[in-house]
Design an enzyme around this catalytic site. Sequence first.
Site, mmCIF file in Angstrom:
data_model
loop_
_atom_site.group_PDB
_atom_site.id
_atom_site.type_symbol
_atom_site.label_atom_id
_atom_site.label_comp_id
_atom_site.label_asym_id
_atom_site.label_seq_id
_atom_site.Cartn_x
_atom_site.Cartn_y
_atom_site.Cartn_z
ATOM 1 N N GLU A 1 0.829 -1.346 -0.201
ATOM 2 C CA GLU A 1 -0.268 -0.039 0.186
ATOM 3 C C GLU A 1 0.938 1.312 0.045
ATOM 4 O O GLU A 1 0.556 2.249 -0.638
ATOM 5 C CB GLU A 1 -0.850 -0.170 1.051
ATOM 6 N N PHE B 1 -11.417 -7.751 13.858
ATOM 7 C CA PHE B 1 -10.470 -8.256 13.037
ATOM 8 C C PHE B 1 -10.042 -7.233 12.031
ATOM 9 O O PHE B 1 -10.922 -6.496 11.325
ATOM 10 C CB PHE B 1 -10.780 -9.421 12.013
ATOM 11 N N LYS C 1 -17.842 -1.210 6.134
ATOM 12 C CA LYS C 1 -18.206 -2.243 5.053
ATOM 13 C C LYS C 1 -19.551 -2.536 4.996
ATOM 14 O O LYS C 1 -20.009 -2.550 3.560
ATOM 15 C CB LYS C 1 -17.601 -3.852 5.466
ATOM 16 N N MET D 1 23.762 9.109 2.743
ATOM 17 C CA MET D 1 23.712 10.326 3.509
ATOM 18 C C MET D 1 23.782 10.270 4.796
ATOM 19 O O MET D 1 24.602 11.047 5.257
ATOM 20 C CB MET D 1 22.402 10.962 2.863
#
Length: 566
Positions: free
Chosen positions: A53, A115, A165, A480
Amino acid sequence: MSTSVTGAQVMCEALIRERVDVIFGIPGGAIMPFYHALAGCRDRLHHVLCRHEQGAGHAAEGYARSTGRVGVCVATSGPGATNLVTPLADAWMDSTPLVAITGQVPRSLLGKDAFQEVDITGITVPITKHNYLVTHAEELPYVFREAFFLAASGRPGPVLIDVTKDAQQARLTPNWDVELDLPGYRPTYTGNSRQIRAAAALLKDAERPLVMAGNGVIQSGATAELLALAERTGIPVITTLHGMGAFPETHPLSLGMPGMHGWVHVNRALQECDVLLNVGGRFDDRVTGKASTFAPRATVIHIDIDPSEIGKNVPVAVPIVGDARNVLQALLRELQPRRCDEWLAHIRLEQLQCQQRHRELVRPSGAALMPHDVYAELNRTLNDRGDYRVVTDVGQHQMWAAQLIDWHRPRTHITSGGAGTMGFALPAALGVALAWPNETVWAIVGDGGFQMTNQELSTLVQENVRNVKVAIVNNGYLGMVRQWQQLFENKVYSATPLISPDFAKLAEAHGLLGLTVERMEDVEDAVRRAWQHDGSVVIDFRVEREVNVFPIVPQGKSIGEMLTHE
Ligand SMILES: Cc1ncc(C[n+]2csc(CCOP(=O)(O)OP(=O)(O)O)c2C)c(N)n1
């Protein structure tokens, strides 16, 4: 009442109504109804299945930054949503218009540690312009309309829409007749005319004036106005990391980049100037160094669409809240032709001396492949061809790209500036490549940052994206950080040496062309092959390992106190 569509179908229809053509994401339980609906409008909404994602979010950012349109990414609830936190923060810091859509557990389970439940609206409050938790499908048409409006208007930024949902599954007759109702949100687009006249008076009388161009010039499409202002007044222009491309860098009035890795003559000009006009920059600390000692002699004029930026980091004498393009147009009406030849000649002399010295200092003798050789070749071919966009990641290679490539056009230099997000470049390049299929998109990236999101090579292949050319500036270190350890921590290289796979073979494993370059003589050929190859390419430039980016302003120091060599 007809119950013919689901909330999820309304979400798809809303995206189509906002003229979205491509979205980036990964499905999962809580967003499955949306994905089901998406299958019904494949011909109008192209979904790109990313591998993470974070990649989806950066791809949407690349799309947005290169087009000026709103980028869209999608994730499921819980870990899908939290994986979007980094791109949202990145878009927030760089004022990138983004709409992120996440699925949420059903309303009846909210707050029950269900969940994959995560309070993503709570988490993203400080890194979004606005966010929504939608629990009723009827709200969807309005919420989507408002979200896109907020993302793109005023100072652009990311907006998140979290949809339960059950709201996606609910059936409804949508009401598309939505009037926006945002009583507290009124961006100011035109500047105050009294302040604009005050700015014009200051610019007319200044002996050592300077214009600093930031991201706002590009966002508002004010490059023509900026050029007109510079040419009418002869005032030299400096461009911040995000202002690059706002002003052609080969123009006689262009000076280059200020700040931590800015050029010595630019930082000195800032310290000497008497009037500083900042157009659409936010006086980031990487630009100002120690803010209390920044531009000590200057009367500051600041044009910004976001009033909260004005006076935040640097005291401002003439604040002008408005869209950079509108304000510059109004300012141009007030400005008479003038020249600043003496001041410009003074800066140019300094530039000549500094850059001559810089060239001598940065090239260790006997070096195998210097990063600078790679950039010289890239710069040459990019400018010869013109049909390119470049995305850079974060680290030394990013600063070299900013310094060593001549940026000419807006939206051709895309980088993670505010958040400094390693892993940005490859997925962002994917988004840029899909928006600009007829251009070549170079992703310049370090060996560290590339390994954070290189799984998106697989997305390039699945999407048949053929126009991404990845240049890895591979120094075997988190470069860096190693540089800072060398300069400021007594060369204790803690957790910076980096083992990498054979990147060319990794590219080949994806079915892409992979090249490895270890000698200066081979750079030109590899770059030419990449341009010519009909397909995406990865070039592993194995450069000299311990080369530093100079100049550098040490953290917390004034920009007058640059280190120019080891
Ligand atoms: C996500 C993330 N983690 C850590 C950092 C801190 N950081 C800044 S630059 C850098 C090193 C980058 O190394 P590399 O990608 O190899 O590029 P180089 O500097 O060598 O060009 C690190 C670790 C960061 N900017 N972003």
